[in-house]
Design an enzyme around this catalytic site. Structure first.
Site, PDB file in Angstrom:
ATOM      1  N   ALA A  22     -15.098  22.679 -17.324  1.00  0.00           N
ATOM      2  CA  ALA A  22     -14.426  23.944 -17.027  1.00  0.00           C
ATOM      3  C   ALA A  22     -12.964  23.910 -17.471  1.00  0.00           C
ATOM      4  CB  ALA A  22     -14.490  24.206 -15.525  1.00  0.00           C
ATOM      5  N   HIS A  75     -21.635  -1.778  28.825  1.00  0.00           N
ATOM      6  CA  HIS A  75     -21.515  -3.217  28.590  1.00  0.00           C
ATOM      7  C   HIS A  75     -22.890  -3.780  28.267  1.00  0.00           C
ATOM      8  CE1 HIS A  75     -20.155  -7.346  29.054  1.00  0.00           C
ATOM      9  NE2 HIS A  75     -21.220  -7.568  29.803  1.00  0.00           N
ATOM     10  N   GLY A 134      -5.737  -4.228  -2.629  1.00  0.00           N
ATOM     11  CA  GLY A 134      -5.892  -2.989  -1.870  1.00  0.00           C
ATOM     12  C   GLY A 134      -7.332  -2.915  -1.383  1.00  0.00           C
ATOM     13  N   GLY A 143      -4.848  -6.897  -7.549  1.00  0.00           N
ATOM     14  CA  GLY A 143      -4.651  -5.882  -6.510  1.00  0.00           C
ATOM     15  C   GLY A 143      -5.472  -6.195  -5.273  1.00  0.00           C
ATOM     16  N   VAL A 187      -5.696  -1.773  -9.165  1.00  0.00           N
ATOM     17  CA  VAL A 187      -4.300  -1.486  -8.804  1.00  0.00           C
ATOM     18  C   VAL A 187      -4.092  -0.009  -8.448  1.00  0.00           C
ATOM     19  CG1 VAL A 187      -3.312  -3.405 -10.108  1.00  0.00           C
ATOM     20  CG2 VAL A 187      -3.684  -1.208 -11.243  1.00  0.00           C
ATOM     21  N   GLY A 188      -5.130   0.625  -7.951  1.00  0.00           N
ATOM     22  CA  GLY A 188      -5.002   2.005  -7.518  1.00  0.00           C
ATOM     23  C   GLY A 188      -5.769   2.965  -8.411  1.00  0.00           C
ATOM     24  N   ARG A 189      -5.759   4.232  -8.005  1.00  0.00           N
ATOM     25  CA  ARG A 189      -6.388   5.277  -8.801  1.00  0.00           C
ATOM     26  C   ARG A 189      -5.340   6.351  -9.058  1.00  0.00           C
ATOM     27  NH1 ARG A 189     -11.998   5.116  -9.043  1.00  0.00           N
ATOM     28  NH2 ARG A 189     -12.067   7.344  -9.509  1.00  0.00           N
ATOM     29  N   ILE A 210     -10.061  -1.476  -2.766  1.00  0.00           N
ATOM     30  CA  ILE A 210     -11.081  -1.808  -3.767  1.00  0.00           C
ATOM     31  C   ILE A 210     -11.102  -3.308  -4.030  1.00  0.00           C
ATOM     32  CG2 ILE A 210     -11.723  -1.530  -6.204  1.00  0.00           C
ATOM     33  CD1 ILE A 210     -10.863   1.354  -6.045  1.00  0.00           C
ATOM     34  N   LEU A 260     -23.886  14.889  -9.813  1.00  0.00           N
ATOM     35  CA  LEU A 260     -23.537  15.351  -8.465  1.00  0.00           C
ATOM     36  C   LEU A 260     -23.087  14.180  -7.597  1.00  0.00           C
ATOM     37  CD1 LEU A 260     -26.452  17.799  -7.531  1.00  0.00           C
ATOM     38  CD2 LEU A 260     -24.053  18.383  -7.934  1.00  0.00           C
TER      39      LEU A 260
HETATM   40  P1  NAD Z   1      -4.687   0.619  -3.482  1.00  0.00           P
HETATM   41  O1  NAD Z   1      -3.515   1.465  -3.748  1.00  0.00           O
HETATM   42  O2  NAD Z   1      -5.331   0.617  -2.134  1.00  0.00           O
HETATM   43  O3  NAD Z   1      -4.354  -0.899  -3.840  1.00  0.00           O
HETATM   44  C1  NAD Z   1      -3.841  -1.315  -5.080  1.00  0.00           C
HETATM   45  C2  NAD Z   1      -3.162  -2.650  -4.901  1.00  0.00           C
HETATM   46  O4  NAD Z   1      -2.752  -3.164  -6.156  1.00  0.00           O
HETATM   47  C3  NAD Z   1      -1.915  -2.555  -4.015  1.00  0.00           C
HETATM   48  O5  NAD Z   1      -2.026  -3.490  -2.982  1.00  0.00           O
HETATM   49  C4  NAD Z   1      -0.790  -2.885  -4.995  1.00  0.00           C
HETATM   50  O6  NAD Z   1       0.292  -3.533  -4.363  1.00  0.00           O
HETATM   51  C5  NAD Z   1      -1.494  -3.806  -5.986  1.00  0.00           C
HETATM   52  N1  NAD Z   1      -0.794  -3.932  -7.284  1.00  0.00           N
HETATM   53  C6  NAD Z   1      -0.167  -2.965  -7.988  1.00  0.00           C
HETATM   54  N2  NAD Z   1       0.409  -3.492  -9.100  1.00  0.00           N
HETATM   55  C7  NAD Z   1       0.141  -4.822  -9.103  1.00  0.00           C
HETATM   56  C8  NAD Z   1       0.470  -5.924  -9.964  1.00  0.00           C
HETATM   57  N3  NAD Z   1       1.207  -5.770 -11.073  1.00  0.00           N
HETATM   58  N4  NAD Z   1       0.035  -7.159  -9.639  1.00  0.00           N
HETATM   59  C9  NAD Z   1      -0.694  -7.349  -8.511  1.00  0.00           C
HETATM   60  N5  NAD Z   1      -1.024  -6.337  -7.654  1.00  0.00           N
HETATM   61  C10 NAD Z   1      -0.626  -5.106  -7.950  1.00  0.00           C
HETATM   62  O7  NAD Z   1      -5.760   1.026  -4.610  1.00  0.00           O
HETATM   63  P2  NAD Z   1      -7.290   0.614  -4.809  1.00  0.00           P
HETATM   64  O8  NAD Z   1      -7.699  -0.502  -3.937  1.00  0.00           O
HETATM   65  O9  NAD Z   1      -7.441   0.451  -6.293  1.00  0.00           O
HETATM   66  O10 NAD Z   1      -8.038   1.925  -4.326  1.00  0.00           O
HETATM   67  C11 NAD Z   1      -7.781   3.188  -4.950  1.00  0.00           C
HETATM   68  C12 NAD Z   1      -7.987   4.320  -3.995  1.00  0.00           C
HETATM   69  O11 NAD Z   1      -9.346   4.428  -3.633  1.00  0.00           O
HETATM   70  C13 NAD Z   1      -7.179   4.145  -2.729  1.00  0.00           C
HETATM   71  O12 NAD Z   1      -6.532   5.341  -2.415  1.00  0.00           O
HETATM   72  C14 NAD Z   1      -8.223   3.810  -1.698  1.00  0.00           C
HETATM   73  O13 NAD Z   1      -7.877   4.277  -0.405  1.00  0.00           O
HETATM   74  C15 NAD Z   1      -9.480   4.481  -2.230  1.00  0.00           C
HETATM   75  N6  NAD Z   1     -10.659   3.722  -1.786  1.00  0.00           N
HETATM   76  C16 NAD Z   1     -11.054   3.824  -0.495  1.00  0.00           C
HETATM   77  C17 NAD Z   1     -12.121   3.051  -0.043  1.00  0.00           C
HETATM   78  C18 NAD Z   1     -12.554   3.149   1.377  1.00  0.00           C
HETATM   79  O14 NAD Z   1     -12.166   4.091   2.063  1.00  0.00           O
HETATM   80  N7  NAD Z   1     -13.309   2.186   1.897  1.00  0.00           N
HETATM   81  C19 NAD Z   1     -12.763   2.181  -0.906  1.00  0.00           C
HETATM   82  C20 NAD Z   1     -12.312   2.089  -2.201  1.00  0.00           C
HETATM   83  C21 NAD Z   1     -11.254   2.866  -2.631  1.00  0.00           C
END
Ligand code: NAD
Length: 458
Positions: free
Chosen positions: A110, A445, A178, A176, A266-268, A180, A34
């Site tokens: 499922a 304040h 981003g 990456g 590098v993303g999800r 994460i 869960l």
């Molecule tokens: P992201 O898309 O935020 O970042 C991935 C990064 O990897 C980008 O900056 C991209 O330019 C880079 N990248 C891609 N190919 C590359 C390469 N060949 N060499 C170097 N860099 C490269 O993805 P994430 O950080 O993996 O997160 C995944 C998802 O999970 C996102 O949608 C994010 O919003 C979500 N998430 C949110 C939170 C939060 O809200 N605090 C926390 C973790 C994850």
């Protein structure tokens, strides 16, 4: 009425509870524990680690506040145990909520049998079919990887694997910058790792305001995190001593970083293989399941919410998309018009680095790209009494407003508690407020929220 919900993350379980509270009979099917990604391998365990890093930093800087302590040491097994305890406690909370008399919780995998029937292979191997009026799919996403040599090597880990490390890596390379990537960079730098982040784009956090991203990068660099932008990772080479060389191109030069662990961030990608969408003729693209503004797929009785639909992969977005789907069902599935007051365009996002970053609405760059005349109002945490008293003066706030009428279009900030502060701005924007409305509201304040008011006054 009956609804079957597949997936028990924040998209699935929150919708299940809301539906049951409306008197709907719900079957909630979960293939995993869960809470989904958010609770088990995302938001919550990372926030538990962020808090440990914060306590550690506070101990390190205690003498600045006149408190003399010994050099703090990290007991990593205890750190991970605490993280697991936090997850366990919250999972227990969800399990309690799911004991609702109208919710039947089934653990299993499922698949669609038809547009109203789901077949579930239960954990003990037996099968059961569940019929309902509507089906909501909330089966989430998986960490993405790069199609480069060495990406699958043992020791190249995902954001899930890093949550069960047995020890702190001496050298951590993160691919990456981003959300994460930067959150783990911040945490493991505090834990003592030598951290290098390699980012393909020209700036970190490519989806955030460029100005903010630049300043946050400087702030993280000052903490000893090495960040290389415009760096395209080409290859991960396992070395004989068990470490890795991560090779990347920057300005036409092939360069390398040596690391003990490599985090792929590098993303999800939406978990499109989680269920047989194609068998039911449900339209999908590489980006996710196709849905309309009501989260309805092209098969009218089937909805999809959260990461499986691509777009903003955020726990809170999934929850509110689930509520939108439910409201559409409750309203009798109208083809157009409003079914609720939820604004799915106005979703705040937060990054739990140290300091935190957060945003809502349009960036300055977006306004420019859309030819929208905007003004930007700025303020700094170093001029905020509370932030300076807390010893956390590093931070910045930018409010983007319509140049013609002052209507607030976006806010971008980093600094202490930015993730909490962003909600004041979200509330203003939700009500269509202007800079003038904000400037006229008395703020207590000394508080961190005064940073926002200072920007409105600037
Ligand atoms: P992201 O898309 O935020 O970042 C991935 C990064 O990897 C980008 O900056 C991209 O330019 C880079 N990248 C891609 N190919 C590359 C390469 N060949 N060499 C170097 N860099 C490269 O993805 P994430 O950080 O993996 O997160 C995944 C998802 O999970 C996102 O949608 C994010 O919003 C979500 N998430 C949110 C939170 C939060 O809200 N605090 C926390 C973790 C994850």
């Amino acid at each position: 009425m009956r609804i079957t919900i597949i997936g028990a993350g924040p998209g699935g379980y929150e919708t299940a509870l809301a539906a049951a509270n409306k008197g709907i009979e719900v079957t909630l099917v979960s293939a995993g524990p869960l809470g989904g990604t958010c609770l088990n391998e995302g938001c919550i365990p990372t926030k538990a680690l962020c808090r440990t890093a914060e306590v550690l930093e506070n101990c390190r800087h205690a003498s600045d506040f006149g408190i003399l302590t010994e050099e703090p040491k990290v007991d990593f097994p205890r750190v991970m145990q605490r993280k697991d305890e936090v997850v366990e406690q919250l999972r227990g909370g969800i399990a309690f909520l799911m004991k609702h008399k109208l919710i039947t919780l089934l653990y299993g995998k499922a698949s669609f049998k038809d547009a109203h029937t789901v077949r579930i292979v239960l954990e003990d191997g037996t099968e059961t079919d569940v019929e309902s009026d509507y089906i909501i799919v909330a089966t989430g996403s998986q960490p993405a990887s790069l199609p480069i040599p060495g990406a699958d090597a043992e020791g190249v880990i995902t954001s899930t694997d890093i949550l069960s490390l047995g020890s702190i890596p001496e050298r951590l390379c993160i691919i990456g910058a981003g959300v994460i990537g930067l959150e783990f960079a911040s945490v493991f730098r505090s834990f003592g790792s030598e951290v290098t982040v390699l980012e393909y784009c020209r700036e970190v956090l490519p989806r955030f305001d460029t100005d903010l991203a630049k300043r946050l990068k400087q702030s993280l660099s000052k903490k000893g995190i090495s960040i290389e932008t415009s760096a395209e990772v080409k290859e991960v080479v396992p070395l004989v001593d068990g470490s890795f060389e991560v090779r990347y191109m920057k300005k036409d030069n092939l360069q390398g970083v040596i690391a003990d662990k490599v985090l792929m961030a590098v993303g999800r990608r939406p978990a499109l293989e989680s269920i047989n969408f194609a068998d039911l003729g449900i339209e999908t693209t590489r980006r996710g399941v196709c849905v309309n503004a009501y989260m309805q797929t092209n098969v009218p009785s089937v909805y999809a919410v959260g990461d499986i639909t691509g777009g903003m992969m955020l726990a809170h977005a999934a929850t509110f998309q689930g509520l939108r789907a439910l409201n559409h069902i409750l309203a009798g599935q109208p083809a157009e018009g409003k079914v609720d007051a939820i604004d799915l365009e106005l979703v705040p996002a937060a990054v739990f680095t140290s300091p935190e970053a957060a945003m809502v609405g349009m960036t300055e760059d977006q306004c420019k790209a859309e030819g929208r005349d905007c003004i930007c109002k700025k303020s700094f945490f170093r001029a905020n009494g509370k932030a300076v008293s807390m010893g956390e003066p590093d931070g910045y706030c930018k409010i983007v407003a319509d140049a013609a009428d002052g209507r607030i279009l976006g806010c971008h900030l980093f600094g202490p508690h930015a993730a909490d502060l962003i909600h004041e701005m979200t509330a203003w924007m939700n009500k269509g407020a202007t800079l003038g409305d904000m400037a006229a509201m008395v703020h207590a304040h000394p508080t961190l929220d005064e940073v926002l008011q200072a920007a409105a006054h600037s």
